[in-house]
Structure formats: structure tokens, C-alpha cells
Scaffold this motif. Sequence first.
Motif, PDB file in Angstrom:
ATOM      1  N   LYS A   1       0.827  -1.195   0.000  1.00 56.58           N
ATOM      2  CA  LYS A   1       0.000   0.000   0.000  1.00 56.58           C
ATOM      3  C   LYS A   1       0.869   1.255   0.000  1.00 56.58           C
ATOM      4  CE  LYS A   1      -3.923   2.156   2.311  1.00 56.58           C
ATOM      5  NZ  LYS A   1      -4.892   2.060   3.419  1.00 56.58           N
ATOM      6  N   GLY A   2       0.570   2.159  -0.957  1.00 55.52           N
ATOM      7  CA  GLY A   2       1.293   3.418  -1.043  1.00 55.52           C
ATOM      8  C   GLY A   2       2.570   3.342  -1.848  1.00 55.52           C
ATOM      9  N   VAL A   3       2.977   2.139  -2.276  1.00 59.82           N
ATOM     10  CA  VAL A   3       4.197   1.994  -3.066  1.00 59.82           C
ATOM     11  C   VAL A   3       3.818   1.574  -4.482  1.00 59.82           C
ATOM     12  CG1 VAL A   3       6.384   0.787  -3.307  1.00 59.82           C
ATOM     13  CG2 VAL A   3       5.543   1.396  -1.043  1.00 59.82           C
ATOM     14  N   PHE A   4       4.318   2.306  -5.487  1.00 63.07           N
ATOM     15  CA  PHE A   4       3.935   2.068  -6.869  1.00 63.07           C
ATOM     16  C   PHE A   4       5.174   1.799  -7.724  1.00 63.07           C
ATOM     17  CE2 PHE A   4       0.568   4.341  -4.873  1.00 63.07           C
ATOM     18  CZ  PHE A   4      -0.593   3.845  -5.428  1.00 63.07           C
ATOM     19  N   GLY A   5       6.023   0.921  -7.254  1.00 66.14           N
ATOM     20  CA  GLY A   5       7.234   0.600  -7.989  1.00 66.14           C
ATOM     21  C   GLY A   5       6.955  -0.243  -9.223  1.00 66.14           C
ATOM     22  N   ALA A   6       8.008  -0.599  -9.942  1.00 69.19           N
ATOM     23  CA  ALA A   6       7.869  -1.402 -11.160  1.00 69.19           C
ATOM     24  C   ALA A   6       7.258  -2.756 -10.822  1.00 69.19           C
ATOM     25  CB  ALA A   6       9.238  -1.577 -11.812  1.00 69.19           C
ATOM     26  N   PHE A   7       6.493  -3.282 -11.771  1.00 64.87           N
ATOM     27  CA  PHE A   7       5.816  -4.567 -11.567  1.00 64.87           C
ATOM     28  C   PHE A   7       6.241  -5.512 -12.681  1.00 64.87           C
ATOM     29  CE2 PHE A   7       2.429  -7.651 -11.989  1.00 64.87           C
ATOM     30  CZ  PHE A   7       2.132  -7.967 -10.669  1.00 64.87           C
ATOM     31  N   THR A   8       6.782  -6.661 -12.318  1.00 68.21           N
ATOM     32  CA  THR A   8       7.294  -7.614 -13.303  1.00 68.21           C
ATOM     33  C   THR A   8       6.279  -8.714 -13.568  1.00 68.21           C
ATOM     34  OG1 THR A   8       9.571  -7.185 -12.606  1.00 68.21           O
ATOM     35  CG2 THR A   8       9.162  -9.200 -13.872  1.00 68.21           C
TER      36      THR A   8
ATOM     37  N   VAL B   1      18.131   9.610  -0.979  1.00 71.00           N
ATOM     38  CA  VAL B   1      16.797   9.714  -0.396  1.00 71.00           C
ATOM     39  C   VAL B   1      15.772   9.177  -1.380  1.00 71.00           C
ATOM     40  CG1 VAL B   1      15.034  11.293   0.479  1.00 71.00           C
ATOM     41  CG2 VAL B   1      17.460  11.745   0.925  1.00 71.00           C
ATOM     42  N   VAL B   2      14.772   8.438  -0.887  1.00 71.50           N
ATOM     43  CA  VAL B   2      13.665   7.982  -1.712  1.00 71.50           C
ATOM     44  C   VAL B   2      12.572   9.032  -1.654  1.00 71.50           C
ATOM     45  CG1 VAL B   2      11.921   6.208  -2.065  1.00 71.50           C
ATOM     46  CG2 VAL B   2      14.204   5.577  -1.305  1.00 71.50           C
ATOM     47  N   GLY B   3      12.173   9.577  -2.794  1.00 75.66           N
ATOM     48  CA  GLY B   3      11.220  10.684  -2.805  1.00 75.66           C
ATOM     49  C   GLY B   3       9.851  10.282  -3.281  1.00 75.66           C
ATOM     50  N   THR B   4       8.954  11.232  -3.264  1.00 73.84           N
ATOM     51  CA  THR B   4       7.585  11.045  -3.738  1.00 73.84           C
ATOM     52  C   THR B   4       7.271  12.127  -4.744  1.00 73.84           C
ATOM     53  OG1 THR B   4       6.697  12.429  -1.983  1.00 73.84           O
ATOM     54  CG2 THR B   4       6.850  10.069  -1.540  1.00 73.84           C
TER      55      THR B   4
ATOM     56  N   GLY C   1       9.065   3.913  -5.959  1.00 72.49           N
ATOM     57  CA  GLY C   1      10.013   2.842  -5.675  1.00 72.49           C
ATOM     58  C   GLY C   1      11.176   2.812  -6.654  1.00 72.49           C
ATOM     59  N   ASP C   2      11.403   1.608  -7.257  1.00 77.30           N
ATOM     60  CA  ASP C   2      12.548   1.426  -8.152  1.00 77.30           C
ATOM     61  C   ASP C   2      12.188   1.655  -9.613  1.00 77.30           C
ATOM     62  OD1 ASP C   2      10.879  -0.699  -8.450  1.00 77.30           O
ATOM     63  OD2 ASP C   2      12.420  -2.244  -8.276  1.00 77.30           O
ATOM     64  N   SER C   3      11.021   2.238  -9.882  1.00 77.96           N
ATOM     65  CA  SER C   3      10.561   2.370 -11.263  1.00 77.96           C
ATOM     66  C   SER C   3      11.577   3.076 -12.152  1.00 77.96           C
ATOM     67  CB  SER C   3       9.232   3.131 -11.309  1.00 77.96           C
ATOM     68  OG  SER C   3       8.200   2.384 -10.723  1.00 77.96           O
ATOM     69  N   LEU C   4      12.013   4.243 -11.715  1.00 76.29           N
ATOM     70  CA  LEU C   4      12.896   5.038 -12.565  1.00 76.29           C
ATOM     71  C   LEU C   4      14.237   4.360 -12.787  1.00 76.29           C
ATOM     72  CD1 LEU C   4      12.756   7.678 -14.113  1.00 76.29           C
ATOM     73  CD2 LEU C   4      13.813   8.836 -12.170  1.00 76.29           C
TER      74      LEU C   4
END
Length: 725
Positions: A55-62, A524-527, A552-555
Amino acid sequence: ESSQMGESKSGERGWTPALDDGVVTVTPVVVAPSPVGPLGPLNASSVPPAAKRTKGVFGAFTFGADASVPAEEAESVCYHVQMCGMPGKFDPVKAEALGVPRGKMRGQLVRGEDVTLDDGRVVKSSDVVGEAQRGARFIVVDCPTTTHLRELSDSKSSAGAALAKLAEGDGTPEGAEKVGDLACVVHLAPADVASSEEYRRWMETCEAFKNSSGPNSSGPAVRHLLVNQRETKGAPVFRSAARVNARLHLVDPTCFPEPARGRAEDVAEAEAAVKEATERAGRVITGTNDAFAANVFAGINGASYTLWPRHKVGLDLANAPVQETNEAMRADLDRAALERSVAAAEAARIAEIAKFTGNGADADAELDVPPGLAAMNEGDAEIIFLGTGSSAPAKYRNVTGIVVDQKDKGSVFVDTGEGTLGQLVRCVGVDAADDIVRRLKCVWISHIHADHHVGLPTILARRRALLGSNCSDADPVTVVGPKDLRRFLNAYNAVEPLHARFVDCRATLEGEWTRGKEEEREGVVGTTNAPNSPSVDGSIHKPGGSSSFDWGDSLSHVRDACAALGLRRICSTPVVHCAHAFALTMESEATCSETGEGWKLVYSGDTRPCSNVADAASGATVLVHEATFEDGMEEDAVKKRHSTVGEAVKVGVDAGAYRTVLTHFSQRYPKVPVFKGGRRVGVAFDLMRLDFKTGLPRVPSFLEAARSLFPEEEDAETPAKEPAP
């Protein structure tokens, strides 16, 4: 309905009809090579539910193979189709001789009822009506792998047993009486499967593919139709589009490749194949499989199989497309005149560069080649347009599909409408297309409308198939797209593994790239705030609230793809169309050592003219902009949030783009749009290839020559109403 097989009156037989409407009876035969797969029973839900994000994290999805059933274990379905019988023919001469009056009694006799005349005599239906004729039947075999073939050819397997009993009807004497002769078997099997000795032997010996020679059947030979890419010989199907490409080839042979198989020897081969098949199909062959080889036919585009009337049953090749050579399709053109037109336009363009003062007096004036482009070599990078129309495929243009290919680095697909992979094969050939797909590093999708993404699963599945056993060692393809695309890919991945990684376009906004650089320095991990969205009037505004997203790690995955492709960044920009619609900016690393400049490509996606695209395209090497409507249809363009041709040209001029290439034309305008100004503008055609070094500078010079190929009096394909994209 595989889970319901065997639950009806025909349950012991292992099958039950899926459709029986009195006209046709369709019976499925499920082929399940492995009753229990690695994830559970295949006829249950063998695919686990989609993984949920934190919840709240929208990182890359494999999307991985662990959520898919392997092809060798997946169910396929074959179909047996029985046509209804035809009543016997009423003989009015016999009825007249027996004294049957015209009217109601004759109708009763036709329906199979006996009648009593006024004098007490009984006239039976069989006295005046001929014998009823049973309907023909055919089988469609879906055999994707050799594992499925082993299941089908095993008489003890459920699929093999079900096939063997198809000729018995529903198991009752009445049902058996309704079963007609088997006319043909259509084989949907890949070439490597269908051409194997095991498959050929099964075709010849399978009892389900033979007609009984009993008293109620004439026992005609069964025809077999093989449908796969190898058998169809690769002859062009879309003849109108092929004709356009053959003619454009005279404008520039490099940018407009000739249609495949358009040489005289190719056409002669295709014509000979049709002629041989036609002659063979016309022969009367009795017996079951005495002449098996004579009854096997390659699937030919446009072919049909007649099932009724009975005396015409057989393969019909009358509608097979007439093949033309490329030379024949452009025989009416003056090659020398076209060459002079392009040469004159090029000379004028070069002369205008010499006169350019750089004072900005004429924003539409020709510009000198940018340093980043001038430093490139031919073949370093090219843009391939695989679809340049909107909404739906049409006679001359397919829906949107673009490839940016760098042979030494990799390829990027930008929007992948329906049929994109097929168009790539038509453009560069099978081997070169496979090479481009194998080198695929990233896919970018502008928005969720079907004409921009439906072709994506086919491309991803093809890449996975090409990598084969090495797929697990290769990085998943990074797919950057709108948020709803993830759901679509997740559903498809349950059917066929895609080996891809999804990244939301919002994770690649300009602010994310800027923030990413700062975070790299600070650790730093940002939003980021929710993305801008278009309002009804076309302006860009921020939605209310202060929603924040952790990408998350998307970028980092996008950065990895950029590094492999020699790009500084792949950036998404919100545009004015539907929710979560974006434009794309691709910037390369420096190609000119003196200035540090590279090339910059901007693609508008679908949009109204907006400042976001204009700002992104500032100083671009090439702006690819949608031009859905012709000038004068601004009201429609505003209503549907698209651009007119003139508006797209103006965006490129105002942005100072070196080249603007127009695409995404309404299918009501299949040829060359008319517009004023735009001396740095080119028009995209399906299968056009623009090499950055040699094609981009020259693309405006093709315009007048291309227009001359399509006289205005030629009718366009005008739909009654423009469909909503």
C-alpha cells in the motif's frame, strides 16, 4: 466448457455440444496435455491471483512466467462442426399424378407428414419427396505444440477418444443418422509441428479424419487444409496498402521499401501454387485415404470451402487475391518525373539553408542540420512507422505503431496498435523483424486507447519465444505506460507469459527525473504529487488534494534501459486527451563531441495542441505529432481532443523542431493531407523508414512527389461517422 464435459446425456462419451440451434451443431474437444500443471489443475484456476503492491508503493511490476501456464501444458480446443441436413426435394409431377391438390396438403408432405386424400387414399411423404440429404461437417484442429499432438494422437487419451467418437453423433441411432460426411479438416498448427513426420502420420491414420464406406455414406476423401505462415508463402494480403508502398518506392527507395514478394518470380510462384491447388481441388477422388497427399492443401489467403450445395462441396480458390508485381502496380507512373520532383525539392531546400540568417524572421524557414544529427552515421538510428492511422485498421493505413531502432544498441517500440508486429514483418522481413524484437529494450505506450496498445502482447510474446531457454537469463522488457495498461498485461500474462516489467508513465515525468538526480546525490527515496490532468477546455491543471506516490525502483529500471540504448532519458509529459495520456521525449547521449549535443525525439501521442508538447519539442531533432483531422474541422478536433493538420504543423514551427512528421490521420483521409506552410514538415506513411542521417533531412522533399501519386479524384474510404478513438 471444459469443466462441464461429460455431464450430460453424452457424458460417457467425453464431450457435449457447445451450440445446437437446429442449423449447426458445434462440439468442442478440449486437449489438455497435462491434467495437473505446476500450479494446480488446469481446468481449475491454475493461475494465482495477481500480486498486490504494498500500500502506497507504486514501484515497477514484473510479469513473469510463474503466473502463466506454459504453452506445452495449456489447454487448446478443437471443434467439430456439423451442418444441419437438407430435406428431400418435392416432386410436383409425382404429386400431380397421385392427385394431391395444391396448397396445404403439399406443404404437409414436404414437412414429412403423410396425408389422406378426399377419396380415402393415403399418400406418404416418401412418395413425392426425395431422400433427405445429411449436412456436411468439418473439424478445426488447434495443435500448438508437439505435446498437444501426442495427446490428440493417443486413442486412449480423453481428446483422442472424443475425436474418434465424433462420427457417432450423440450416441443414439437418431443422432448417428444426422451425421454427414466429413468434408475437410482445418489444421491450425505451427509450421514446425504440422510439417513433422509424426503429424503427417497422424493426419493420414486418424480414424476421425476418415469417412465410413458403409451403406449410408459415399465415403468421399477428406481434404486437409494447413494454415500457418510457411504454407501461405507470405504473399501480400492487403493489396491496396501494398500498391501504395510499391508506388512510393519510386519517390525514395530507401525510405519506402518495396512490398515483400512483389518480384516477377514471387508472383509467378504464387500463381502457380493457386493454379495447381485449383486443378487438384477439382479432381473427383473416391476412397478414403488412397490418395492422401493429393488431399492436403496449403492454406491460401482468400480461399473458401463450400459445404452446400452438395454437388459443389470442395475447396474454392476463386477469391484468392490476384497477385501483381511491384512493377505492374506502378506501371502508370513516370519514374523520371518523380525523381526530378524530389531532386528539385532537395535543391530548393539546400539553397534555403544557405540563405538562412538565423535572425528568427521566418520561423518556418529551413534549418541547417543540427550538430548532433550531422555527427551521426547512416544506420546509427532510424524511425520505422508501422501504422499511421487512427481508431481502427483501414484500407491504406494501420493504427499507430512506431519503432525507434539503433542496430548497435537496441530498439524501442512507441505505441503498438493492433497488427504492429505483422507490419514490422511486412516492412523489413521475418529475419530482420525478429532481430529488432530480440533487441527490444523498452516499450512506451501513450494512453490506454486500444489503437495504441493492443498489439503489445504479441510483440512481448514473440520476444520471449525468440529468447527461448535464454529468456530467464535476459532482463524483462521495460514497458512504460498509463496505469491501466498494467491490468491489461497482467490478464494477458495469465494466458501467455510476457517477461516484461511495467513502469507507470507518471514515474518518468520531468519532475521525477529531476528529483531522481537529487536523490542519487542525497540517497533519499522521494515522492511525487499526482500528475497534471487535462480539463475540458484543454488546459492543464493539477487535481485537488496533495496525493503523493512512492514510485520505488521504477525510474531505476528506465535508467537501465536508457543506458543500454545510449539515451539520457525517456521522459513522459501529460497531454490533453483522455485521463493518463502522455507525450514522449527521448534524448540521446552526445553524438557530437564538439558541442556535446545528441538527438532528441518527441512524440505527441494523442492530444490537442498544448504547451506541454511545445515545450518538450523545443529544439527537437524530430517531432512526431498527431494530425487526426484536416484543417477546417477544428470543432471536431476540440470535441475529441485531437489536433488538425495545421495545428500540428504550428506546434512544430513554434517549437523550432528541425523536422515535424505528421501521423495518426483519420481513416477518412487515407492519402496525403493538404496544409499550408510547414517547410520542415513530412507526412508519415505505413512502413516508411526514416534514417536519422539520410532520411530525416530529406523527408520534406518527398511531399509533392507523394501527392502526385494520389490524384484528388480517387475516392477515399469515408466512414459514415468518425468513430470515437
